[in-house]
Enzyme design. Sequence first.
Site, mmCIF file in Angstrom:
data_model
loop_
_atom_site.group_PDB
_atom_site.id
_atom_site.type_symbol
_atom_site.label_atom_id
_atom_site.label_comp_id
_atom_site.label_asym_id
_atom_site.label_seq_id
_atom_site.Cartn_x
_atom_site.Cartn_y
_atom_site.Cartn_z
ATOM 1 N N TRP A 208 -0.379 -18.146 -8.984
ATOM 2 C CA TRP A 208 0.166 -19.371 -8.148
ATOM 3 C C TRP A 208 1.000 -19.163 -6.939
ATOM 4 O O TRP A 208 1.099 -19.947 -6.117
ATOM 5 C CB TRP A 208 0.518 -20.248 -9.244
ATOM 6 C CG TRP A 208 1.844 -19.883 -9.886
ATOM 7 C CD1 TRP A 208 1.629 -19.340 -11.332
ATOM 8 C CD2 TRP A 208 2.969 -19.776 -9.451
ATOM 9 N NE1 TRP A 208 2.732 -19.142 -11.716
ATOM 10 C CE2 TRP A 208 3.745 -19.253 -10.825
ATOM 11 C CE3 TRP A 208 3.771 -20.011 -8.490
ATOM 12 C CZ2 TRP A 208 5.243 -19.211 -10.594
ATOM 13 C CZ3 TRP A 208 5.195 -19.675 -8.303
ATOM 14 C CH2 TRP A 208 5.696 -19.072 -9.465
ATOM 15 N N ASN A 209 1.814 -18.072 -6.997
ATOM 16 C CA ASN A 209 2.642 -18.017 -5.777
ATOM 17 C C ASN A 209 2.133 -17.870 -4.423
ATOM 18 O O ASN A 209 2.791 -18.145 -3.576
ATOM 19 C CB ASN A 209 3.714 -16.967 -6.342
ATOM 20 C CG ASN A 209 3.142 -15.535 -6.449
ATOM 21 O OD1 ASN A 209 1.902 -15.367 -6.476
ATOM 22 N ND2 ASN A 209 3.919 -14.719 -6.151
ATOM 23 N N LYS B 42 -10.595 -16.263 -10.507
ATOM 24 C CA LYS B 42 -10.179 -17.117 -11.468
ATOM 25 C C LYS B 42 -8.909 -17.382 -10.568
ATOM 26 O O LYS B 42 -7.702 -16.676 -11.093
ATOM 27 C CB LYS B 42 -9.906 -16.765 -12.854
ATOM 28 C CG LYS B 42 -10.044 -17.734 -13.906
ATOM 29 C CD LYS B 42 -8.944 -18.783 -14.111
ATOM 30 C CE LYS B 42 -7.618 -18.185 -14.191
ATOM 31 N NZ LYS B 42 -6.718 -19.501 -14.321
ATOM 32 N N PRO B 43 -8.611 -18.420 -10.067
ATOM 33 C CA PRO B 43 -7.300 -18.955 -9.486
ATOM 34 C C PRO B 43 -6.338 -19.402 -10.484
ATOM 35 O O PRO B 43 -6.982 -19.846 -11.641
ATOM 36 C CB PRO B 43 -7.837 -19.914 -8.566
ATOM 37 C CG PRO B 43 -8.842 -20.630 -9.198
ATOM 38 C CD PRO B 43 -9.763 -19.557 -9.456
ATOM 39 N N GLY C 221 -0.089 -10.766 -11.577
ATOM 40 C CA GLY C 221 0.998 -11.977 -12.357
ATOM 41 C C GLY C 221 1.903 -11.322 -13.391
ATOM 42 O O GLY C 221 2.335 -10.046 -12.988
ATOM 43 N N SER C 222 2.264 -11.994 -14.473
ATOM 44 C CA SER C 222 3.527 -11.228 -15.102
ATOM 45 C C SER C 222 3.100 -10.072 -15.840
ATOM 46 O O SER C 222 2.055 -10.003 -16.221
ATOM 47 C CB SER C 222 3.979 -12.434 -15.920
ATOM 48 O OG SER C 222 2.959 -12.731 -16.930
ATOM 49 N N GLU D 116 -1.245 -5.586 -10.938
ATOM 50 C CA GLU D 116 0.069 -5.748 -9.861
ATOM 51 C C GLU D 116 0.836 -6.694 -10.594
ATOM 52 O O GLU D 116 0.610 -8.193 -10.687
ATOM 53 C CB GLU D 116 -0.552 -6.153 -8.721
ATOM 54 C CG GLU D 116 0.448 -5.540 -7.640
ATOM 55 C CD GLU D 116 1.388 -6.901 -7.393
ATOM 56 O OE1 GLU D 116 2.552 -6.798 -7.762
ATOM 57 O OE2 GLU D 116 1.082 -7.453 -6.350
ATOM 58 N N LEU D 117 1.955 -6.517 -11.262
ATOM 59 C CA LEU D 117 2.826 -7.279 -12.318
ATOM 60 C C LEU D 117 4.064 -7.398 -11.570
ATOM 61 O O LEU D 117 4.435 -7.402 -10.394
ATOM 62 C CB LEU D 117 2.878 -6.556 -13.667
ATOM 63 C CG LEU D 117 1.437 -6.117 -14.215
ATOM 64 C CD1 LEU D 117 1.559 -5.320 -15.500
ATOM 65 C CD2 LEU D 117 0.626 -7.331 -14.268
ATOM 66 N N CYS E 82 6.500 -11.193 -5.715
ATOM 67 C CA CYS E 82 6.710 -10.195 -6.633
ATOM 68 C C CYS E 82 7.601 -9.155 -6.252
ATOM 69 O O CYS E 82 8.312 -8.350 -6.842
ATOM 70 C CB CYS E 82 5.256 -9.692 -6.894
ATOM 71 S SG CYS E 82 4.525 -9.089 -5.654
ATOM 72 N N GLU F 205 13.316 -10.597 -14.340
ATOM 73 C CA GLU F 205 12.772 -11.397 -13.325
ATOM 74 C C GLU F 205 13.255 -12.757 -13.007
ATOM 75 O O GLU F 205 12.742 -13.540 -13.929
ATOM 76 C CB GLU F 205 11.205 -11.074 -12.946
ATOM 77 C CG GLU F 205 10.588 -11.545 -11.710
ATOM 78 C CD GLU F 205 8.978 -11.182 -11.805
ATOM 79 O OE1 GLU F 205 8.622 -10.721 -10.689
ATOM 80 O OE2 GLU F 205 8.524 -11.084 -12.933
#
Length: 505
Positions: A145-146, A169-170, A218-219, A240-241, A274, A369
Amino acid sequence: MTATPDVELPDTGTVRNPATGAVAGTVRWTDPADVPRVAARLRDAQKQWEARGPKGRAKVLARYAVWMGEHRDEIESLLIKETGKSATDAAQEVPLLIMIASYYIKTMEKALAPETRPAALPFLAIKKVEVHYRPYPVVGIVAPWNYPVANLLMDALAALAAGCAVLLKPSERTPLTAELLLRGWLDSGAPEVMGIVQGAREAVEAVVDNSDYIHFTGSSATGAKVMERAARRLTPVSLELGGKDPMIVLEDADIELAANAAVWGAMFNAGQTCVSVERVYVLEPVYDEFVDAVVRAVENLKVGAGEGYDFGSLIDDSQVEVTERHVREAVAAGARVLTGGKRPGGPGSFYPPTVLVDVDHSMACMTEETFGPTLPIMKVASVAEAIRLANDSPYGLSASVFSKDIERAKSIAVQLDCGAVNVNDVISNLMCTTAPMGGWKNSGIGARFGGPDGMRKFCRQEAVVAPRTNIGAGGTYYNNSLKALKRMNKLMTKLALARPRRVAK
Protein backbone atom coordinates in the site's frame (compact mmCIF):
# COMPACT_ATOMS: atom_id res chain seq x y z
CA MET A 1 -9.75 -7.64 -16.69
CA THR A 2 -11.10 -7.55 -13.14
CA ALA A 3 -12.73 -10.82 -12.21
CA THR A 4 -16.52 -10.91 -12.22
CA PRO A 5 -17.79 -13.00 -9.30
CA ASP A 6 -20.26 -15.79 -9.95
CA VAL A 7 -22.18 -14.76 -6.85
CA GLU A 8 -22.99 -11.40 -5.36
CA LEU A 9 -20.30 -10.43 -2.87
CA PRO A 10 -20.64 -7.90 -0.04
CA ASP A 11 -19.11 -4.52 -0.76
CA THR A 12 -16.03 -5.13 1.38
CA GLY A 13 -13.80 -2.81 -0.62
CA THR A 14 -14.72 0.62 0.80
CA VAL A 15 -11.57 2.75 0.91
CA ARG A 16 -11.25 5.75 3.22
CA ASN A 17 -8.76 8.58 3.02
CA PRO A 18 -6.54 8.07 6.08
CA ALA A 19 -5.97 11.83 6.31
CA THR A 20 -9.65 12.80 6.48
CA GLY A 21 -11.73 9.68 6.99
CA ALA A 22 -13.78 10.50 3.89
CA VAL A 23 -14.71 7.69 1.50
CA ALA A 24 -12.21 7.70 -1.36
CA GLY A 25 -14.00 5.03 -3.37
CA THR A 26 -15.12 1.42 -3.44
CA VAL A 27 -14.17 -1.75 -5.24
CA ARG A 28 -15.79 -5.15 -5.26
CA TRP A 29 -13.58 -7.87 -3.95
CA THR A 30 -12.91 -10.80 -6.24
CA ASP A 31 -14.32 -14.20 -5.40
CA PRO A 32 -11.19 -16.36 -4.98
CA ALA A 33 -12.98 -19.19 -6.79
CA ASP A 34 -13.00 -17.03 -9.92
CA VAL A 35 -9.24 -16.45 -9.99
CA PRO A 36 -8.39 -19.67 -11.89
CA ARG A 37 -10.60 -18.48 -14.76
CA VAL A 38 -8.99 -15.04 -14.73
CA ALA A 39 -5.55 -16.64 -14.85
CA ALA A 40 -6.63 -18.98 -17.64
CA ARG A 41 -7.80 -16.04 -19.78
CA LEU A 42 -4.50 -14.28 -19.20
CA ARG A 43 -2.57 -17.42 -20.07
CA ASP A 44 -4.40 -17.73 -23.38
CA ALA A 45 -3.82 -14.06 -24.25
CA GLN A 46 -0.14 -14.31 -23.32
CA LYS A 47 0.61 -16.59 -26.26
CA GLN A 48 -0.13 -13.85 -28.78
CA TRP A 49 1.58 -11.25 -26.58
CA GLU A 50 4.80 -13.26 -26.62
CA ALA A 51 4.45 -13.81 -30.37
CA ARG A 52 4.52 -10.05 -31.00
CA GLY A 53 8.20 -10.08 -30.13
CA PRO A 54 10.12 -7.32 -28.32
CA LYS A 55 9.52 -4.71 -31.04
CA GLY A 56 5.76 -5.24 -31.04
CA ARG A 57 5.54 -5.19 -27.27
CA ALA A 58 7.72 -2.07 -27.07
CA LYS A 59 5.15 -0.14 -29.13
CA VAL A 60 2.37 -1.08 -26.72
CA LEU A 61 4.45 -0.17 -23.67
CA ALA A 62 5.29 3.16 -25.30
CA ARG A 63 1.61 3.96 -25.76
CA TYR A 64 0.95 3.04 -22.13
CA ALA A 65 3.78 5.30 -20.94
CA VAL A 66 2.25 8.15 -22.94
CA TRP A 67 -1.15 7.42 -21.37
CA MET A 68 0.34 7.58 -17.87
CA GLY A 69 1.98 10.89 -18.67
CA GLU A 70 -1.23 12.37 -20.06
CA HIS A 71 -3.31 11.11 -17.09
CA ARG A 72 -0.78 11.90 -14.38
CA ASP A 73 -3.01 14.46 -12.64
CA GLU A 74 -5.91 12.00 -12.48
CA ILE A 75 -3.70 9.23 -11.12
CA GLU A 76 -2.10 11.44 -8.48
CA SER A 77 -5.42 12.90 -7.35
CA LEU A 78 -6.79 9.41 -6.73
CA LEU A 79 -3.51 8.36 -5.14
CA ILE A 80 -3.78 11.17 -2.58
CA LYS A 81 -7.37 10.21 -1.79
CA GLU A 82 -6.60 6.57 -1.02
CA THR A 83 -3.27 7.07 0.79
CA GLY A 84 -3.42 10.49 2.46
CA LYS A 85 -0.11 11.41 0.83
CA SER A 86 1.10 14.93 0.32
CA ALA A 87 1.15 16.15 -3.27
CA THR A 88 4.97 16.15 -3.06
CA ASP A 89 5.07 12.46 -2.21
CA ALA A 90 2.36 11.50 -4.71
CA ALA A 91 4.24 13.26 -7.51
CA GLN A 92 7.10 10.74 -7.44
CA GLU A 93 5.35 7.59 -8.64
CA VAL A 94 4.18 8.16 -12.22
CA PRO A 95 7.47 9.72 -13.42
CA LEU A 96 9.35 6.74 -11.97
CA LEU A 97 7.18 4.33 -13.96
CA ILE A 98 7.61 6.32 -17.16
CA MET A 99 11.37 6.28 -16.64
CA ILE A 100 11.33 2.50 -16.10
CA ALA A 101 9.12 1.93 -19.14
CA SER A 102 11.42 4.12 -21.27
CA TYR A 103 14.43 2.07 -20.21
CA TYR A 104 12.81 -1.25 -21.06
CA ILE A 105 11.47 0.06 -24.38
CA LYS A 106 15.00 1.02 -25.34
CA THR A 107 16.74 -2.16 -24.19
CA MET A 108 14.24 -5.03 -24.39
CA GLU A 109 15.03 -6.21 -27.93
CA LYS A 110 18.72 -6.67 -27.17
CA ALA A 111 18.17 -7.98 -23.65
CA LEU A 112 15.75 -10.70 -24.77
CA ALA A 113 17.57 -11.76 -27.94
CA PRO A 114 18.95 -15.32 -27.98
CA GLU A 115 22.55 -15.48 -26.77
CA THR A 116 25.23 -17.51 -28.47
CA ARG A 117 27.54 -19.20 -25.99
CA PRO A 118 31.06 -20.44 -26.81
CA ALA A 119 31.98 -24.10 -26.60
CA ALA A 120 33.49 -25.04 -23.27
CA LEU A 121 36.14 -27.25 -24.88
CA PRO A 122 37.63 -27.35 -28.39
CA PHE A 123 36.14 -30.72 -29.31
CA LEU A 124 32.64 -29.26 -28.65
CA ALA A 125 33.15 -26.53 -31.25
CA ILE A 126 31.10 -28.62 -33.66
CA LYS A 127 28.05 -27.57 -31.63
CA LYS A 128 26.31 -24.19 -31.73
CA VAL A 129 24.96 -23.26 -28.30
CA GLU A 130 22.14 -20.74 -27.92
CA VAL A 131 20.26 -19.57 -24.83
CA HIS A 132 16.71 -18.36 -25.40
CA TYR A 133 14.67 -16.34 -22.89
CA ARG A 134 11.10 -17.64 -22.75
CA PRO A 135 8.60 -15.75 -20.57
CA TYR A 136 6.62 -17.28 -17.75
CA PRO A 137 3.01 -17.27 -18.97
CA VAL A 138 1.41 -15.56 -15.95
CA VAL A 139 3.34 -13.49 -13.41
CA GLY A 140 1.53 -12.68 -10.19
CA ILE A 141 2.39 -9.28 -8.71
CA VAL A 142 1.39 -8.82 -5.07
CA ALA A 143 1.90 -5.15 -4.23
CA PRO A 144 1.87 -3.15 -0.96
CA TRP A 145 0.00 0.00 0.00
CA ASN A 146 2.87 2.45 0.51
CA TYR A 147 3.42 3.12 -3.22
CA PRO A 148 0.29 1.66 -4.81
CA VAL A 149 1.11 2.98 -8.28
CA ALA A 150 4.87 2.48 -8.48
CA ASN A 151 5.07 -0.83 -6.62
CA LEU A 152 2.17 -2.26 -8.60
CA LEU A 153 3.74 -1.60 -12.00
CA MET A 154 7.52 -1.29 -11.71
CA ASP A 155 7.85 -5.08 -11.81
CA ALA A 156 4.77 -5.58 -14.00
CA LEU A 157 6.32 -3.43 -16.73
CA ALA A 158 9.39 -5.67 -16.78
CA ALA A 159 7.22 -8.79 -16.93
CA LEU A 160 5.12 -7.35 -19.76
CA ALA A 161 8.27 -6.38 -21.64
CA ALA A 162 9.51 -9.96 -21.26
CA GLY A 163 6.31 -11.26 -22.86
CA CYS A 164 4.41 -12.37 -19.76
CA ALA A 165 0.84 -11.66 -18.79
CA VAL A 166 0.49 -10.12 -15.33
CA LEU A 167 -2.06 -10.81 -12.61
CA LEU A 168 -2.04 -7.87 -10.22
CA LYS A 169 -3.11 -8.02 -6.57
CA PRO A 170 -3.01 -4.51 -5.08
CA SER A 171 -3.22 -3.99 -1.35
CA GLU A 172 -6.77 -4.07 -0.03
CA ARG A 173 -5.96 -0.71 1.58
CA THR A 174 -5.16 0.98 -1.75
CA PRO A 175 -7.05 -0.77 -4.57
CA LEU A 176 -8.42 2.25 -6.42
CA THR A 177 -5.43 3.38 -8.46
CA ALA A 178 -4.93 -0.20 -9.66
CA GLU A 179 -8.34 -0.10 -11.36
CA LEU A 180 -7.43 3.19 -13.02
CA LEU A 181 -4.10 1.82 -14.24
CA LEU A 182 -5.81 -1.23 -15.73
CA ARG A 183 -8.27 1.04 -17.52
CA GLY A 184 -5.34 2.99 -18.92
CA TRP A 185 -3.69 -0.19 -20.20
CA LEU A 186 -6.79 -1.13 -22.15
CA ASP A 187 -7.52 2.45 -23.25
CA SER A 188 -4.03 2.67 -24.77
CA GLY A 189 -4.90 -0.19 -27.10
CA ALA A 190 -3.08 -2.94 -25.24
CA PRO A 191 -4.27 -6.57 -25.31
CA GLU A 192 -5.89 -8.15 -22.27
CA VAL A 193 -2.70 -9.47 -20.70
CA MET A 194 -3.17 -7.47 -17.50
CA GLY A 195 -5.70 -8.52 -14.89
CA ILE A 196 -6.55 -7.54 -11.32
CA VAL A 197 -7.66 -9.54 -8.31
CA GLN A 198 -9.06 -7.48 -5.43
CA GLY A 199 -9.17 -8.64 -1.84
CA ALA A 200 -7.07 -9.58 1.16
CA ARG A 201 -5.38 -12.82 2.29
CA GLU A 202 -7.56 -15.22 0.30
CA ALA A 203 -6.99 -13.17 -2.83
CA VAL A 204 -3.21 -13.36 -2.35
CA GLU A 205 -3.43 -17.12 -1.90
CA ALA A 206 -5.46 -17.47 -5.09
CA VAL A 207 -2.96 -15.41 -7.07
CA VAL A 208 -0.05 -17.48 -5.75
CA ASP A 209 -1.88 -20.71 -6.57
CA ASN A 210 -2.65 -19.66 -10.16
CA SER A 211 0.52 -17.90 -11.29
CA ASP A 212 3.68 -19.29 -12.85
CA TYR A 213 5.96 -16.79 -11.09
CA ILE A 214 5.35 -14.53 -8.09
CA HIS A 215 6.83 -11.15 -7.29
CA PHE A 216 5.89 -9.96 -3.81
CA THR A 217 6.69 -6.62 -2.19
CA GLY A 218 5.80 -6.20 1.47
CA SER A 219 6.69 -7.26 4.98
CA SER A 220 9.17 -10.02 5.73
CA ALA A 221 6.57 -11.98 7.70
CA THR A 222 4.05 -11.98 4.85
CA GLY A 223 6.80 -12.66 2.31
CA ALA A 224 7.71 -15.85 4.15
CA LYS A 225 4.07 -16.98 3.98
CA VAL A 226 3.91 -16.23 0.24
CA MET A 227 7.09 -18.22 -0.35
CA GLU A 228 5.79 -21.13 1.71
CA ARG A 229 2.57 -21.28 -0.30
CA ALA A 230 4.39 -20.92 -3.62
CA ALA A 231 6.61 -23.86 -2.65
CA ARG A 232 3.59 -26.18 -2.76
CA ARG A 233 3.65 -25.92 -6.57
CA LEU A 234 7.37 -25.14 -6.85
CA THR A 235 6.45 -21.70 -8.16
CA PRO A 236 9.51 -19.42 -8.29
CA VAL A 237 9.36 -16.21 -6.28
CA SER A 238 11.07 -12.86 -6.00
CA LEU A 239 10.62 -11.11 -2.65
CA GLU A 240 11.37 -7.47 -1.88
CA LEU A 241 10.75 -7.23 1.85
CA GLY A 242 11.26 -5.02 4.89
CA GLY A 243 14.27 -2.97 5.87
CA LYS A 244 15.92 -1.11 8.70
CA ASP A 245 18.29 0.91 6.57
CA PRO A 246 21.30 2.47 8.28
CA MET A 247 23.13 5.70 7.46
CA ILE A 248 26.77 6.20 8.49
CA VAL A 249 28.08 9.76 8.77
CA LEU A 250 31.88 10.02 8.91
CA GLU A 251 33.81 12.84 10.55
CA ASP A 252 34.79 14.29 7.15
CA ALA A 253 31.23 14.37 5.75
CA ASP A 254 29.46 17.44 4.40
CA ILE A 255 27.21 17.80 7.44
CA GLU A 256 24.51 19.96 5.85
CA LEU A 257 24.24 17.52 2.94
CA ALA A 258 24.12 14.51 5.25
CA ALA A 259 21.57 16.08 7.60
CA ASN A 260 19.17 17.10 4.83
CA ALA A 261 19.54 13.69 3.16
CA ALA A 262 18.79 11.97 6.46
CA VAL A 263 15.66 14.05 7.03
CA TRP A 264 14.34 13.50 3.52
CA GLY A 265 15.28 9.81 3.56
CA ALA A 266 13.53 9.28 6.91
CA MET A 267 10.44 11.44 6.44
CA PHE A 268 9.64 11.00 2.73
CA ASN A 269 6.18 9.39 2.39
CA ALA A 270 5.85 9.69 6.19
CA GLY A 271 8.67 7.18 6.56
CA GLN A 272 6.61 4.50 4.82
CA THR A 273 9.35 3.46 2.41
CA CYS A 274 11.19 0.15 2.50
CA VAL A 275 14.50 1.93 1.79
CA SER A 276 13.90 4.88 4.12
CA VAL A 277 16.64 5.96 6.55
CA GLU A 278 15.59 4.23 9.78
CA ARG A 279 18.75 4.67 11.90
CA VAL A 280 21.83 6.89 11.78
CA TYR A 281 25.33 6.30 13.17
CA VAL A 282 27.40 9.47 13.45
CA LEU A 283 31.09 9.68 14.30
CA GLU A 284 31.58 11.48 17.62
CA PRO A 285 33.53 14.56 16.34
CA VAL A 286 30.58 15.71 14.18
CA TYR A 287 27.68 14.26 16.16
CA ASP A 288 26.46 17.48 17.78
CA GLU A 289 26.77 19.46 14.55
CA PHE A 290 24.84 16.78 12.66
CA VAL A 291 22.03 16.61 15.24
CA ASP A 292 21.62 20.38 15.26
CA ALA A 293 21.41 20.45 11.44
CA VAL A 294 18.82 17.64 11.46
CA VAL A 295 16.63 19.43 14.00
CA ARG A 296 16.75 22.66 11.98
CA ALA A 297 15.69 20.80 8.84
CA VAL A 298 12.88 18.91 10.56
CA GLU A 299 11.44 22.06 12.10
CA ASN A 300 10.80 23.39 8.59
CA LEU A 301 8.66 20.43 7.52
CA LYS A 302 4.93 20.82 7.01
CA VAL A 303 2.71 17.80 7.58
CA GLY A 304 -0.62 17.38 5.80
CA ALA A 305 -2.31 15.71 2.83
CA GLY A 306 -2.45 17.22 -0.64
CA GLU A 307 -0.91 20.48 -1.82
CA GLY A 308 1.58 22.54 0.14
CA TYR A 309 2.86 19.83 2.49
CA ASP A 310 6.10 17.89 2.75
CA PHE A 311 4.54 14.59 3.79
CA GLY A 312 1.11 13.30 4.63
CA SER A 313 -0.59 10.83 6.92
CA LEU A 314 0.32 7.28 7.69
CA ILE A 315 -1.82 4.63 6.04
CA ASP A 316 -3.96 3.98 9.13
CA ASP A 317 -4.00 4.11 12.91
CA SER A 318 -2.35 0.70 13.26
CA GLN A 319 0.77 2.13 11.61
CA VAL A 320 0.61 5.16 13.92
CA GLU A 321 0.47 2.80 16.89
CA VAL A 322 3.70 1.05 15.81
CA THR A 323 5.45 4.42 15.54
CA GLU A 324 4.07 5.56 18.89
CA ARG A 325 5.22 2.35 20.57
CA HIS A 326 8.76 2.65 19.24
CA VAL A 327 9.03 6.25 20.47
CA ARG A 328 7.39 5.52 23.82
CA GLU A 329 9.61 2.52 24.57
CA ALA A 330 12.75 4.38 23.52
CA VAL A 331 11.96 7.28 25.84
CA ALA A 332 11.24 4.87 28.71
CA ALA A 333 14.68 3.30 28.10
CA GLY A 334 16.51 6.65 28.20
CA ALA A 335 16.19 8.19 24.74
CA ARG A 336 15.38 11.88 24.29
CA VAL A 337 12.89 13.37 21.84
CA LEU A 338 14.17 16.52 20.14
CA THR A 339 11.23 17.09 17.78
CA GLY A 340 7.74 15.61 17.56
CA GLY A 341 7.16 12.50 19.61
CA LYS A 342 3.46 13.02 20.23
CA ARG A 343 0.50 12.42 17.96
CA PRO A 344 -1.34 15.65 17.18
CA GLY A 345 -5.02 16.10 17.94
CA GLY A 346 -7.64 16.18 15.23
CA PRO A 347 -8.65 13.75 12.50
CA GLY A 348 -6.33 11.67 10.37
CA SER A 349 -3.57 9.11 10.91
CA PHE A 350 -0.85 11.73 11.24
CA TYR A 351 2.36 11.56 13.24
CA PRO A 352 4.89 14.42 13.46
CA PRO A 353 8.51 14.13 12.26
CA THR A 354 10.35 12.83 15.31
CA VAL A 355 14.09 12.98 16.05
CA LEU A 356 15.42 10.68 18.77
CA VAL A 357 18.88 10.77 20.38
CA ASP A 358 20.60 8.81 23.15
CA VAL A 359 19.39 5.64 21.46
CA ASP A 360 20.99 2.19 21.32
CA HIS A 361 20.29 -1.32 20.09
CA SER A 362 18.30 -2.28 23.16
CA MET A 363 15.49 -0.17 21.70
CA ALA A 364 12.98 -1.28 19.08
CA CYS A 365 13.36 2.02 17.24
CA MET A 366 16.89 0.87 16.28
CA THR A 367 16.18 -2.78 15.56
CA GLU A 368 12.57 -3.17 14.32
CA GLU A 369 11.17 -1.67 11.14
CA THR A 370 9.21 1.41 12.18
CA PHE A 371 7.74 2.50 8.84
CA GLY A 372 6.93 5.91 10.30
CA PRO A 373 8.44 9.44 10.38
CA THR A 374 11.12 8.86 13.00
CA LEU A 375 14.86 9.46 12.87
CA PRO A 376 16.90 7.85 15.69
CA ILE A 377 20.52 9.06 15.78
CA MET A 378 23.31 7.24 17.63
CA LYS A 379 26.81 8.50 18.44
CA VAL A 380 29.67 6.08 17.65
CA ALA A 381 33.36 6.22 18.49
CA SER A 382 34.81 4.64 15.35
CA VAL A 383 34.10 3.53 11.81
CA ALA A 384 34.46 -0.08 12.93
CA GLU A 385 31.71 0.42 15.50
CA ALA A 386 29.45 2.05 12.90
CA ILE A 387 29.92 -0.89 10.51
CA ARG A 388 29.32 -3.43 13.26
CA LEU A 389 26.11 -1.74 14.37
CA ALA A 390 24.88 -1.21 10.82
CA ASN A 391 25.27 -4.96 10.19
CA ASP A 392 23.69 -5.88 13.53
CA SER A 393 20.25 -6.38 12.00
CA PRO A 394 18.13 -9.18 10.54
CA TYR A 395 17.51 -6.84 7.58
CA GLY A 396 19.78 -5.96 4.69
CA LEU A 397 17.97 -3.89 2.08
CA SER A 398 20.06 -0.75 1.55
CA ALA A 399 22.28 1.74 3.37
CA SER A 400 24.12 5.02 2.89
CA VAL A 401 27.57 6.37 3.74
CA PHE A 402 28.51 10.05 3.87
CA SER A 403 32.11 11.20 3.45
CA LYS A 404 33.99 13.69 1.30
CA ASP A 405 36.46 10.90 0.56
CA ILE A 406 34.50 8.85 -1.99
CA GLU A 407 36.97 5.96 -2.09
CA ARG A 408 36.89 5.70 1.70
CA ALA A 409 33.09 5.67 1.63
CA LYS A 410 33.09 2.96 -1.03
CA SER A 411 35.48 0.83 1.04
CA ILE A 412 32.97 1.03 3.89
CA ALA A 413 30.03 0.36 1.56
CA VAL A 414 31.36 -3.06 0.55
CA GLN A 415 31.57 -4.04 4.23
CA LEU A 416 27.86 -3.45 4.78
CA ASP A 417 25.58 -6.49 4.54
CA CYS A 418 22.85 -5.22 2.24
CA GLY A 419 21.75 -5.17 -1.38
CA ALA A 420 22.59 -1.54 -2.22
CA VAL A 421 24.60 1.34 -0.74
CA ASN A 422 24.29 5.00 -1.69
CA VAL A 423 27.34 7.21 -1.19
CA ASN A 424 26.49 10.80 -0.21
CA ASP A 425 22.84 10.26 -1.09
CA VAL A 426 19.80 8.20 -0.06
CA ILE A 427 17.27 6.12 -2.04
CA SER A 428 18.87 7.18 -5.35
CA ASN A 429 19.69 3.57 -6.25
CA LEU A 430 15.96 3.16 -7.04
CA MET A 431 16.47 5.43 -10.04
CA CYS A 432 19.35 3.32 -11.36
CA THR A 433 17.49 0.72 -13.41
CA THR A 434 20.78 -0.76 -14.61
CA ALA A 435 21.60 -1.79 -11.01
CA PRO A 436 19.85 -4.56 -9.06
CA MET A 437 17.50 -3.54 -6.26
CA GLY A 438 17.23 -6.44 -3.85
CA GLY A 439 17.64 -7.35 -0.21
CA TRP A 440 19.87 -9.62 1.79
CA LYS A 441 18.95 -11.61 4.90
CA ASN A 442 15.29 -11.01 5.88
CA SER A 443 14.96 -8.23 3.32
CA GLY A 444 14.27 -10.50 0.42
CA ILE A 445 15.24 -12.93 -2.29
CA GLY A 446 16.09 -11.89 -5.82
CA ALA A 447 16.07 -8.34 -7.15
CA ARG A 448 14.17 -5.96 -9.35
CA PHE A 449 15.89 -3.97 -12.09
CA GLY A 450 19.54 -4.82 -12.75
CA GLY A 451 19.64 -3.97 -16.44
CA PRO A 452 18.66 -6.89 -18.70
CA ASP A 453 18.17 -9.06 -15.61
CA GLY A 454 15.12 -6.95 -14.71
CA MET A 455 13.31 -8.57 -17.63
CA ARG A 456 15.13 -11.89 -17.73
CA LYS A 457 14.06 -12.72 -14.18
CA PHE A 458 10.57 -13.23 -15.60
CA CYS A 459 11.87 -15.68 -18.20
CA ARG A 460 12.87 -19.31 -18.25
CA GLN A 461 16.18 -20.05 -19.91
CA GLU A 462 16.02 -22.57 -22.72
CA ALA A 463 19.26 -23.98 -24.13
CA VAL A 464 19.24 -24.99 -27.79
CA VAL A 465 22.26 -27.02 -28.90
CA ALA A 466 22.49 -27.62 -32.65
CA PRO A 467 25.20 -29.14 -34.88
CA ARG A 468 27.35 -26.85 -37.02
CA THR A 469 27.75 -29.62 -39.61
CA ASN A 470 25.69 -32.53 -40.91
CA ILE A 471 28.18 -35.03 -39.54
CA GLY A 472 26.80 -37.01 -36.62
CA ALA A 473 28.16 -39.63 -34.26
CA GLY A 474 26.43 -42.40 -36.18
CA GLY A 475 27.48 -45.84 -35.12
CA THR A 476 30.05 -44.57 -32.63
CA TYR A 477 27.40 -43.87 -29.96
CA TYR A 478 27.70 -47.41 -28.63
CA ASN A 479 31.21 -48.29 -29.74
CA ASN A 480 32.07 -49.95 -26.45
CA SER A 481 35.12 -51.97 -27.39
CA LEU A 482 37.90 -51.83 -24.78
CA LYS A 483 40.33 -50.29 -27.29
CA ALA A 484 37.87 -47.55 -28.31
CA LEU A 485 37.00 -46.82 -24.68
CA LYS A 486 40.66 -46.36 -23.67
CA ARG A 487 41.31 -44.13 -26.69
CA MET A 488 38.26 -41.96 -25.93
CA ASN A 489 39.09 -41.62 -22.23
CA LYS A 490 42.67 -40.64 -22.97
CA LEU A 491 41.62 -38.03 -25.51
CA MET A 492 38.92 -36.51 -23.32
CA THR A 493 41.18 -36.30 -20.28
CA LYS A 494 43.92 -34.66 -22.37
CA LEU A 495 41.52 -32.06 -23.81
CA ALA A 496 39.84 -31.35 -20.49
CA LEU A 497 43.14 -30.85 -18.63
CA ALA A 498 44.81 -28.67 -21.27
CA ARG A 499 43.71 -25.34 -19.81
CA PRO A 500 44.03 -26.24 -16.09
CA ARG A 501 47.61 -27.39 -16.71
CA ARG A 502 48.48 -24.12 -18.45
CA VAL A 503 46.92 -22.03 -15.65
CA ALA A 504 48.52 -24.08 -12.88
CA LYS A 505 52.07 -23.49 -14.13
